[in-house]
Scaffold this motif. Structure first.
Motif, PDB file in Angstrom:
ATOM      1  N   ALA A 122       0.844  -1.198   0.000  1.00  0.00           N
ATOM      2  CA  ALA A 122       0.000   0.000   0.000  1.00  0.00           C
ATOM      3  C   ALA A 122       0.881   1.251   0.000  1.00  0.00           C
ATOM      4  O   ALA A 122       1.731   1.426   0.870  1.00  0.00           O
ATOM      5  CB  ALA A 122      -0.911   0.002   1.220  1.00  0.00           C
ATOM      6  N   THR A 123       0.663   2.099  -0.986  1.00  0.00           N
ATOM      7  CA  THR A 123       1.513   3.263  -1.192  1.00  0.00           C
ATOM      8  C   THR A 123       0.671   4.536  -1.143  1.00  0.00           C
ATOM      9  O   THR A 123      -0.374   4.623  -1.784  1.00  0.00           O
ATOM     10  CB  THR A 123       2.233   3.165  -2.554  1.00  0.00           C
ATOM     11  N   ARG A 124       1.142   5.484  -0.366  1.00  0.00           N
ATOM     12  CA  ARG A 124       0.438   6.761  -0.184  1.00  0.00           C
ATOM     13  C   ARG A 124       0.913   7.758  -1.235  1.00  0.00           C
ATOM     14  O   ARG A 124       2.106   8.041  -1.337  1.00  0.00           O
ATOM     15  CB  ARG A 124       0.682   7.306   1.214  1.00  0.00           C
ATOM     16  N   ILE A 125      -0.022   8.289  -2.010  1.00  0.00           N
ATOM     17  CA  ILE A 125       0.291   9.227  -3.084  1.00  0.00           C
ATOM     18  C   ILE A 125      -0.353  10.563  -2.743  1.00  0.00           C
ATOM     19  O   ILE A 125      -1.558  10.641  -2.493  1.00  0.00           O
ATOM     20  CB  ILE A 125      -0.217   8.704  -4.436  1.00  0.00           C
ATOM     21  N   ALA A 126       0.469  11.605  -2.711  1.00  0.00           N
ATOM     22  CA  ALA A 126      -0.009  12.931  -2.337  1.00  0.00           C
ATOM     23  C   ALA A 126       0.636  13.972  -3.240  1.00  0.00           C
ATOM     24  O   ALA A 126       1.524  13.664  -4.037  1.00  0.00           O
ATOM     25  CB  ALA A 126       0.326  13.223  -0.875  1.00  0.00           C
ATOM     26  N   ARG A 127       0.174  15.200  -3.124  1.00  0.00           N
ATOM     27  CA  ARG A 127       0.818  16.282  -3.854  1.00  0.00           C
ATOM     28  C   ARG A 127       2.198  16.545  -3.269  1.00  0.00           C
ATOM     29  O   ARG A 127       2.391  16.488  -2.046  1.00  0.00           O
ATOM     30  CB  ARG A 127      -0.041  17.546  -3.807  1.00  0.00           C
ATOM     31  N   ALA A 128       3.160  16.837  -4.123  1.00  0.00           N
ATOM     32  CA  ALA A 128       4.527  17.069  -3.683  1.00  0.00           C
ATOM     33  C   ALA A 128       4.640  18.298  -2.789  1.00  0.00           C
ATOM     34  O   ALA A 128       5.528  18.380  -1.941  1.00  0.00           O
ATOM     35  CB  ALA A 128       5.447  17.198  -4.892  1.00  0.00           C
ATOM     36  N   ASP A 129       3.715  19.255  -2.951  1.00  0.00           N
ATOM     37  CA  ASP A 129       3.749  20.469  -2.137  1.00  0.00           C
ATOM     38  C   ASP A 129       2.919  20.348  -0.854  1.00  0.00           C
ATOM     39  O   ASP A 129       2.753  21.329  -0.115  1.00  0.00           O
ATOM     40  CB  ASP A 129       3.289  21.678  -2.944  1.00  0.00           C
ATOM     41  N   ASP A 130       2.397  19.138  -0.602  1.00  0.00           N
ATOM     42  CA  ASP A 130       1.613  18.838   0.603  1.00  0.00           C
ATOM     43  C   ASP A 130       0.295  19.599   0.692  1.00  0.00           C
ATOM     44  O   ASP A 130      -0.344  19.624   1.748  1.00  0.00           O
ATOM     45  CB  ASP A 130       2.432  19.099   1.877  1.00  0.00           C
ATOM     46  N   GLN A 131      -0.153  20.184  -0.403  1.00  0.00           N
ATOM     47  CA  GLN A 131      -1.473  20.804  -0.443  1.00  0.00           C
ATOM     48  C   GLN A 131      -2.536  19.721  -0.682  1.00  0.00           C
ATOM     49  O   GLN A 131      -2.237  18.656  -1.228  1.00  0.00           O
ATOM     50  CB  GLN A 131      -1.531  21.857  -1.552  1.00  0.00           C
TER      51      GLN A 131
END
Length: 226
Positions: A122-131
């Motif tokens: 399970a891999t968490r994918i988010a915006r690189a700028d943490d927004q």
């Protein structure tokens, strides 16, 4: 396909990023199909000329679209994602698509399985700028046999075979898909768009603007090279 995501946990960030007047109590933060969580839509009566009404409103709905003809809510376990290629034709989604029931699903992150080791990680994918992410979706309102109204929503997905990051998830034999992440300057355009213009928004989010991490790992760094 995305069946697991984190809703925006911080209520103040949710309000400020998405320009919301208020956020309802309740709902889940760790979201799976059938769970209740927030989604954002255009205020139903904003076009009536009442300047007091905000442009956007946030409601709680089931993750998994429940069409008006459903006999119960169990269908949400299969309708949490709507494929862009078939959304206008599938019975579960075509009414919401035709009526331009556009919404934005606020998310801190989505989860996808990384199979490169031979096992699902399970891999968490988010915006690189943490927004927060604003995921393009569709909403519906279902009436139970007892007459109780219930809102629901689905996330729109597109093919990701050529996406440098998202093509690396799911089993090697599976089709690669990704949710549609909107840019902030397109939020209102999406919520106002009619059905004829909806497809213009279904584009991949830049890979270099995303990051992928394994939760709980010692090295919280990008694990997928793009």
């Amino acid at each position: 396909m995305c069946s697991h995501f984190e809703s925006v946990k911080d209520r103040q960030i949710l309000k400020s990023h998405f320009r919301l007047d208020d956020v309802p109590e309740g709902g889940k933060w760790d979201m799976w199909p059938g769970y209740l969580g927030p989604f954002i839509r255009r205020q139903e009566f904003v076009d009536l000329g009442d300047e007091v009404l905000p442009e956007r409103e946030v409601l709680l709905g089931s993750f998994g679209l429940i069409p008006h003809w459903a006999t119960d809510t169990r269908i949400a376990r299969q309708t949490y994602n709507a494929r862009s290629e078939t959304v206008a034709m599938k019975p579960s989604f075509r009414d919401a698509w035709k009526k331009s029931h556009h919404c934005i699903v606020p998310a801190d992150a989505i989860y996808e399985p990384d199979w490169r080791s031979g096992k699902a990680v399970a891999t968490r994918i988010a915006r690189a700028d943490d927004q927060p992410m604003g995921v393009a979706g569709l909403w519906s309102c279902w009436q139970s046999p007892q007459g109780k109204a219930m809102h629901s929503f689905t996330m729109l997905t597109i093919n990701a075979e050529s996406h440098p990051l998202m093509r690396q998830f799911h089993k090697p034999t599976d089709e690669k898909r990704m949710v549609v992440i909107l840019h902030e300057d397109r939020y209102d355009d999406w919520l106002r768009a009619d059905a004829q213009c909806s497809s213009e928004f279904l584009n991949p989010y830049p890979a270099d603007a995303l990051k992928a991490e394994v939760p709980g790992s010692r090295k919280q760094s990008l694990i997928v090279k793009v």
